[in-house]
Design a protein around this motif. Structure first.
Motif, PDB file in Angstrom:
ATOM      1  N   ARG A   6       0.856  -1.202   0.000  1.00 56.36           N
ATOM      2  CA  ARG A   6       0.000   0.000   0.000  1.00 56.36           C
ATOM      3  C   ARG A   6       0.886   1.244   0.000  1.00 56.36           C
ATOM      4  N   LEU A   7       0.294   2.386  -0.312  1.00 58.78           N
ATOM      5  CA  LEU A   7       1.052   3.633  -0.329  1.00 58.78           C
ATOM      6  C   LEU A   7       1.613   3.987   1.046  1.00 58.78           C
ATOM      7  N   ASN A   8       1.004   3.468   2.118  1.00 59.31           N
ATOM      8  CA  ASN A   8       1.509   3.742   3.473  1.00 59.31           C
ATOM      9  C   ASN A   8       2.655   2.807   3.868  1.00 59.31           C
ATOM     10  N   GLY A   9       3.073   1.912   2.933  1.00 59.93           N
ATOM     11  CA  GLY A   9       4.203   1.031   3.183  1.00 59.93           C
ATOM     12  C   GLY A   9       3.848  -0.338   3.731  1.00 59.93           C
ATOM     13  N   LYS A  10       2.574  -0.597   3.993  1.00 61.81           N
ATOM     14  CA  LYS A  10       2.163  -1.902   4.531  1.00 61.81           C
ATOM     15  C   LYS A  10       1.948  -2.900   3.387  1.00 61.81           C
ATOM     16  N   SER A  11       2.569  -4.070   3.544  1.00 59.30           N
ATOM     17  CA  SER A  11       2.455  -5.124   2.535  1.00 59.30           C
ATOM     18  C   SER A  11       1.209  -5.962   2.774  1.00 59.30           C
ATOM     19  N   PHE A  12       0.660  -6.486   1.682  1.00 59.64           N
ATOM     20  CA  PHE A  12      -0.465  -7.402   1.784  1.00 59.64           C
ATOM     21  C   PHE A  12      -0.478  -8.288   0.551  1.00 59.64           C
ATOM     22  N   ALA A  13      -1.275  -9.340   0.604  1.00 58.31           N
ATOM     23  CA  ALA A  13      -1.346 -10.298  -0.498  1.00 58.31           C
ATOM     24  C   ALA A  13      -2.720 -10.240  -1.153  1.00 58.31           C
ATOM     25  N   LEU A  14      -2.721 -10.363  -2.473  1.00 56.40           N
ATOM     26  CA  LEU A  14      -3.953 -10.400  -3.249  1.00 56.40           C
ATOM     27  C   LEU A  14      -4.013 -11.711  -4.007  1.00 56.40           C
ATOM     28  N   ASN A  15      -5.198 -12.272  -4.141  1.00 56.75           N
ATOM     29  CA  ASN A  15      -5.386 -13.455  -4.967  1.00 56.75           C
ATOM     30  C   ASN A  15      -5.429 -12.995  -6.423  1.00 56.75           C
ATOM     31  N   ALA A  16      -4.426 -13.362  -7.192  1.00 56.55           N
ATOM     32  CA  ALA A  16      -4.298 -12.897  -8.573  1.00 56.55           C
ATOM     33  C   ALA A  16      -5.427 -13.382  -9.470  1.00 56.55           C
ATOM     34  N   LEU A  17      -6.127 -14.431  -9.067  1.00 55.57           N
ATOM     35  CA  LEU A  17      -7.239 -14.921  -9.878  1.00 55.57           C
ATOM     36  C   LEU A  17      -8.397 -13.927  -9.915  1.00 55.57           C
ATOM     37  N   TYR A  18      -8.458 -13.024  -8.954  1.00 54.90           N
ATOM     38  CA  TYR A  18      -9.539 -12.039  -8.893  1.00 54.90           C
ATOM     39  C   TYR A  18      -9.167 -10.687  -9.493  1.00 54.90           C
ATOM     40  N   ILE A  19      -7.966 -10.568 -10.044  1.00 58.84           N
ATOM     41  CA  ILE A  19      -7.548  -9.293 -10.628  1.00 58.84           C
ATOM     42  C   ILE A  19      -8.162  -9.148 -12.012  1.00 58.84           C
ATOM     43  N   GLU A  20      -8.904  -8.068 -12.183  1.00 61.20           N
ATOM     44  CA  GLU A  20      -9.539  -7.771 -13.468  1.00 61.20           C
ATOM     45  C   GLU A  20      -8.671  -6.863 -14.318  1.00 61.20           C
ATOM     46  N   SER A  21      -8.042  -5.854 -13.677  1.00 60.59           N
ATOM     47  CA  SER A  21      -7.192  -4.946 -14.438  1.00 60.59           C
ATOM     48  C   SER A  21      -6.110  -4.350 -13.553  1.00 60.59           C
ATOM     49  N   VAL A  22      -5.017  -3.939 -14.213  1.00 62.55           N
ATOM     50  CA  VAL A  22      -3.908  -3.253 -13.552  1.00 62.55           C
ATOM     51  C   VAL A  22      -3.600  -2.041 -14.418  1.00 62.55           C
ATOM     52  N   GLU A  23      -3.682  -0.850 -13.815  1.00 58.67           N
ATOM     53  CA  GLU A  23      -3.491   0.395 -14.559  1.00 58.67           C
ATOM     54  C   GLU A  23      -2.520   1.305 -13.819  1.00 58.67           C
ATOM     55  N   ALA A  24      -1.977   2.287 -14.539  1.00 61.51           N
ATOM     56  CA  ALA A  24      -1.080   3.279 -13.933  1.00 61.51           C
ATOM     57  C   ALA A  24      -1.702   4.663 -14.093  1.00 61.51           C
ATOM     58  N   PHE A  25      -1.830   5.406 -12.962  1.00 63.27           N
ATOM     59  CA  PHE A  25      -2.480   6.725 -12.986  1.00 63.27           C
ATOM     60  C   PHE A  25      -1.717   7.841 -12.295  1.00 63.27           C
TER      61      PHE A  25
END
Length: 73
Positions: A6-25
């Motif tokens: 996260r932007l606050n520096g805390k790490s976490f895990a995401l299940n990649a099977l649920y990722i619909e999109s990855v964008e840069a803004f």
């Protein structure tokens, strides 16, 4: 699962099977199929590499039909 930060520096895990999109803004925004959104510190290329590695580990990409290969011609 992929590990992101996260932007606050805390790490976490995401299940990649649920990722619909990855964008840069310009920050990297990950949108899940549930509609939930996460802004992370990792660059889009790093997130994509982690997703591909995850798919290989769970053998999602080992199915020829998913890769677009078809033995029936």
């Amino acid at each position: 699962m992929i590990n992101v930060t996260r932007l606050n520096g805390k790490s976490f895990a995401l299940n990649a099977l649920y990722i619909e999109s990855v964008e840069a803004f310009p920050d990297t925004l990950i949108t899940l199929t549930t509609g939930r959104k996460y802004v992370v510190l990792e660059e889009i290329d790093e997130v994509n590499a982690q997703i591909i590695l995850f798919y290989k580990q769970v053998q999602v990409l080992s199915n020829p039909h998913i890769r677009g290969e078809n033995d029936e011609e």
